[in-house]
Write a protein that holds these residues in place. Structure first.
Motif, PDB file in Angstrom:
ATOM      1  N   PRO A 188       0.836  -1.211   0.000  1.00 42.34           N
ATOM      2  CA  PRO A 188       0.000   0.000   0.000  1.00 42.34           C
ATOM      3  C   PRO A 188       0.866   1.254   0.000  1.00 42.34           C
ATOM      4  O   PRO A 188       1.987   1.262   0.511  1.00 42.34           O
ATOM      5  CB  PRO A 188      -0.791  -0.127   1.312  1.00 42.34           C
ATOM      6  CG  PRO A 188      -0.787  -1.584   1.630  1.00 42.34           C
ATOM      7  CD  PRO A 188       0.528  -2.102   1.129  1.00 42.34           C
ATOM      8  N   GLU A 189       0.332   2.344  -0.580  1.00 46.39           N
ATOM      9  CA  GLU A 189       1.072   3.601  -0.636  1.00 46.39           C
ATOM     10  C   GLU A 189       1.364   4.151   0.754  1.00 46.39           C
ATOM     11  O   GLU A 189       2.355   4.832   0.959  1.00 46.39           O
ATOM     12  CB  GLU A 189       0.286   4.638  -1.450  1.00 46.39           C
ATOM     13  CG  GLU A 189       0.135   4.300  -2.920  1.00 46.39           C
ATOM     14  CD  GLU A 189       1.462   4.387  -3.673  1.00 46.39           C
ATOM     15  OE1 GLU A 189       2.398   5.031  -3.148  1.00 46.39           O
ATOM     16  OE2 GLU A 189       1.563   3.807  -4.772  1.00 46.39           O
ATOM     17  N   ASP A 190       0.461   3.850   1.693  1.00 50.41           N
ATOM     18  CA  ASP A 190       0.637   4.364   3.055  1.00 50.41           C
ATOM     19  C   ASP A 190       1.269   3.327   3.982  1.00 50.41           C
ATOM     20  O   ASP A 190       1.137   3.413   5.198  1.00 50.41           O
ATOM     21  CB  ASP A 190      -0.701   4.820   3.642  1.00 50.41           C
ATOM     22  CG  ASP A 190      -1.727   3.680   3.740  1.00 50.41           C
ATOM     23  OD1 ASP A 190      -1.458   2.596   3.173  1.00 50.41           O
ATOM     24  OD2 ASP A 190      -2.766   3.882   4.384  1.00 50.41           O
ATOM     25  N   TYR A 191       1.965   2.357   3.382  1.00 46.40           N
ATOM     26  CA  TYR A 191       2.559   1.307   4.199  1.00 46.40           C
ATOM     27  C   TYR A 191       3.574   1.902   5.169  1.00 46.40           C
ATOM     28  O   TYR A 191       4.278   2.869   4.855  1.00 46.40           O
ATOM     29  CB  TYR A 191       3.236   0.269   3.289  1.00 46.40           C
ATOM     30  CG  TYR A 191       3.688  -0.972   4.029  1.00 46.40           C
ATOM     31  CD1 TYR A 191       2.756  -1.844   4.583  1.00 46.40           C
ATOM     32  CD2 TYR A 191       5.040  -1.250   4.188  1.00 46.40           C
ATOM     33  CE1 TYR A 191       3.163  -2.973   5.270  1.00 46.40           C
ATOM     34  CE2 TYR A 191       5.451  -2.384   4.868  1.00 46.40           C
ATOM     35  CZ  TYR A 191       4.511  -3.238   5.407  1.00 46.40           C
ATOM     36  OH  TYR A 191       4.909  -4.344   6.102  1.00 46.40           O
ATOM     37  N   GLY A 192       3.655   1.331   6.367  1.00 50.64           N
ATOM     38  CA  GLY A 192       4.481   1.897   7.430  1.00 50.64           C
ATOM     39  C   GLY A 192       5.959   1.956   7.111  1.00 50.64           C
ATOM     40  O   GLY A 192       6.647   2.865   7.550  1.00 50.64           O
TER      41      GLY A 192
END
Length: 533
Positions: free
Chosen positions: A221-225
């Motif tokens: 995901p683009e917002d992966y940690g």
């Protein structure tokens, strides 16, 4: 000894203490006479060594000891005469130009505990949210145990995995054809449809059979940690080692007996009791937060900056430790810095509540008995090996500060229980989900707390409310789990060294005592396959 007050501003005090050379010399002479009979020197009979030779041999060390003892006693006398209640150990500095044979001028700086008006414990109103244990909860808990014990039935080699089935897999994750750190695992259980891996991973395993190897293509995901993986395409080479039945495990007396219990009824009784304890813990957490909120709202007084600083440093160290275990440590540290003022406000609140609870406890005769203290010591000693346990017990019994820190959590709980008894409590039956939601609502947004060694929390995460999804960002002060504040009974401090004199702590509250009001961290993004449990 002469004492001159040089500062009296708020909670800060400063004094200049002058110790005459005559007093120091008198101490040296007294000590020389005391040790002379034990001194041995060639050419002299035992105990007949001249005093002047004894001074020549041991004079320097005797002078240092005399100075140290004079400073210690002077500070203790200062505190007693001025009726001071030090918040932390005083800062003691000997004048740089001091020479033996001259008067010693000592500068003493300290912060004192605030004078707190007798806190009223009347008019407290609390709501106790209670949760009944449903049969379905007990059955679900038993099912989880069965799953963990591998009680699912392995399917035939020809069986095609479907949603609800559990796979046992090995996998190797790669980005740009290169395996990345933390992207590989073996013997991982994955229930299809559970959503525990990143999007697209589980769906591509639908229909696989035992022994099958498959390469899965997904994108983080683009917002992966983890910033270095966010938005990147990846492949996972997966080996399916077995396919387990997706139906609920068979729960019967035989299963209970495999766990060492008499029958399934006994297992269910045990699980019901455990769930009741979990519910009671959540109920107490909710009540305690409401209680502390009422106390905080009703009392406002200055707190010693040194105690706030010590408390803040403890919070900050914990956050730094936790940030180091995040998938993106730099981003976590940046977030901490942005909310630094809020964490300092948390430290102020915790110190104020700790002082308040201590004052309430002492005013109402709350104590920790010798029997309770002995039990605490023995419980704490169990974390050490057999050879070190006795040393730990002796250390706690001989060190008042160590004993005070060990005593503090129980003392705080007893004060809270006292206030619960004084409060007007109304009961309201709710579901576990409603109770957890009430706790989350108080947090502002529930940020999972990564428990570390010595944090003082129960590390069984199943007993803690869970965040369902990441919530919008809010100030850290609003996102705090206000479970408890530092509190301790009166504890004498250690004796000081030459330049660090300590004072007896009167009704003191240790800043590093109980501190369950931990800042919460942001809810983590959905885990990658490599991080799935």
């Amino acid at each position: 000894m002469q004492t001159v007050e040089t500062l009296n501003e708020g909670l800060k005090r400063a004094y200049t203490v002058t110790i005459t050379s005559k007093d120091i010399d008198a101490r040296v002479e007294k000590e020389v006479k005391a040790i002379a009979p034990q001194v041995r020197m060639p050419g002299f009979r035992p105990g007949k060594v001249p005093v002047n030779l004894v001074k020549k041999m041991h004079g320097e060390s005797l002078q240092r000891d005399a100075l140290n003892n004079s400073i210690q006693e002077s500070i203790q006398k200062l505190i007693a005469d001025q009726k001071l209640r030090p918040a932390m150990q005083p800062s003691v500095e000997l004048d740089e130009g001091f020479e033996f044979g001259k008067d010693a001028e000592v500068k003493v700086e300290l912060e004192v505990l605030p004078e707190i008006a007798a806190p009223s414990v009347d008019g407290l109103k609390l709501e106790r949210l209670t949760v009944d244990v449903a049969d379905a909860q007990v059955a679900e808990a038993a099912g989880r145990i069965a799953t963990q014990q591998g009680a699912l039935e392995e399917q035939a080699d020809s069986h095609k995995a479907a949603e609800g089935d559990t796979l046992v897999i090995d996998f190797v994750g790669k980005v740009d054809g290169e395996a990345f750190e933390g992207g590989s695992a073996q013997d991982i259980r994955l229930k299809l449809g559970s959503g525990q891996f990143i999007p697209g991973f589980e769906e591509q395993l639908s229909g696989v059979k035992k022994g099958e190897k498959k390469t899965i293509e997904v994108s983080f995901p683009e917002d992966y940690g983890a910033a270095h993986l966010a938005g990147k395409a990846a492949t996972f080479d997966v080996t399916v080692k077995s396919v387990l039945d997706g139906d609920k495990p068979k729960l019967d007396d035989d299963f209970a007996k495999s766990l060492g219990l008499e029958n399934l009824e006994k297992l269910n009784e045990l699980l019901k009791g455990q769930i009741e304890q979990e519910h009671n813990g959540l109920t107490r957490t909710h009540m305690k937060r409401k209680l502390l909120d009422q106390l905080a709202a009703a009392h406002d007084f200055d707190v010693p900056p040194s105690m706030v600083e010590a408390e803040f440093n403890q919070i900050w160290a914990q956050l730094q430790h936790e940030a180091g275990h995040e998938e993106d440590p730099e981003a976590a540290l940046k977030e901490m810095e942005d909310e630094k003022d809020d964490y300092r406000a948390i430290a102020v609140r915790r110190v104020r509540l700790g002082l308040l609870l201590s004052e309430i406890g002492q005013a109402n005769g709350v104590t920790v008995s010798d029997q309770e203290m002995n039990r605490l010591i023995m419980q704490a000693a169990q974390q050490y090996g057999p050879q070190d346990r006795e040393r730990f017990v002796q250390y706690v019994r001989q060190d008042p500060m160590a004993a005070a820190q060990l005593r503090a959590p129980l003392y705080e709980d007893k004060v809270v229980d006292f206030l619960f008894d004084k409060a007007e409590v109304t009961d309201r039956a709710v579901t576990r989900e409603e109770l957890e939601a009430a706790i989350e609502a108080e947090d502002g947004d529930l940020k999972p707390h990564v428990h570390g060694p010595g944090c003082g929390h129960d590390h069984d995460h199943d007993e803690k409310p869970k965040a369902k999804k990441a919530a919008p960002k809010k100030k850290a002060a609003e996102a705090v789990e206000a479970e408890a504040a530092p509190a301790a009974e009166e504890a004498p401090a250690k004796k000081p060294a030459a330049k660090k004199a300590a004072a007896k702590k009167d009704e003191a509250v240790e800043a590093d005592a109980v501190a369950e009001e931990k800042p919460k961290k942001k809810a983590a993004p959905k885990k990658a396959a490599a991080k799935a449990e």
